[in-house]
Design an enzyme around this catalytic site. Structure first.
Site, short mmCIF file in Angstrom:
data_model
loop_
_atom_site.label_atom_id
_atom_site.label_comp_id
_atom_site.label_asym_id
_atom_site.label_seq_id
_atom_site.Cartn_x
_atom_site.Cartn_y
_atom_site.Cartn_z
N CYS A 36 1.06 -1.47 0.03
CA CYS A 36 -0.35 -0.02 -0.06
C CYS A 36 0.89 1.13 0.44
O CYS A 36 2.19 1.22 0.28
CB CYS A 36 -0.92 0.24 0.95
N CYS B 234 3.12 1.80 2.98
CA CYS B 234 4.57 0.82 3.08
C CYS B 234 5.69 1.10 2.32
O CYS B 234 6.49 1.43 2.99
CB CYS B 234 3.93 -1.11 3.20
#
Length: 78
Positions: free
Chosen positions: A11, A14
Site C-alpha cells: 500500500c 508501506c
C-alpha cells in the site's frame, strides 16, 4: 550490518515507510540491508496485524504507522 524489513502488502503507506527508511539509512550512513516483505504469511509470523511495520534485526520496532525521520533514526540505531 543491520537487517531491516518493511512489512506490508504494498500500500501507499508501506511504500512511504520503505522510502523513508532508505533515506535515513543513506543520510546517516547506516550499514543495513532492506527487504520488503509483502507475503501475508510471513507478515503474520511477526504477529503484526497493522501494517506498515518496521522490523530491525528480527525485532518489531514500529507497526501501524509511518514514523518521522528522526524517530526512524532512533528506531534503526536502538
Amino acid at each position: 550490518m543491520k537487517q531491516v524489513k518493511i512489512l506490508g502488502t504494498g500500500c501507499a503507506k508501506c511504500n512511504q515507510l520503505a522510502d523513508a527508511v532508505k533515506a535515513v539509512i543513506a543520510r546517516e550512513g547506516i550499514e543495513a540491508s532492506v527487504e520488503k516483505v509483502e507475503d501475508i504469511q510471513r507478515i503474520m509470523a511477526y504477529n503484526v496485524l497493522a501494517t506498515p511495520a518496521l522490523v530491525v534485526d528480527e525485532e518489531v520496532r514500529c507497526k501501524g504507522r509511518v514514523p518521522g525521520l528522526d524517530e526512524l533514526k532512533d528506531l534503526l540505531n536502538r
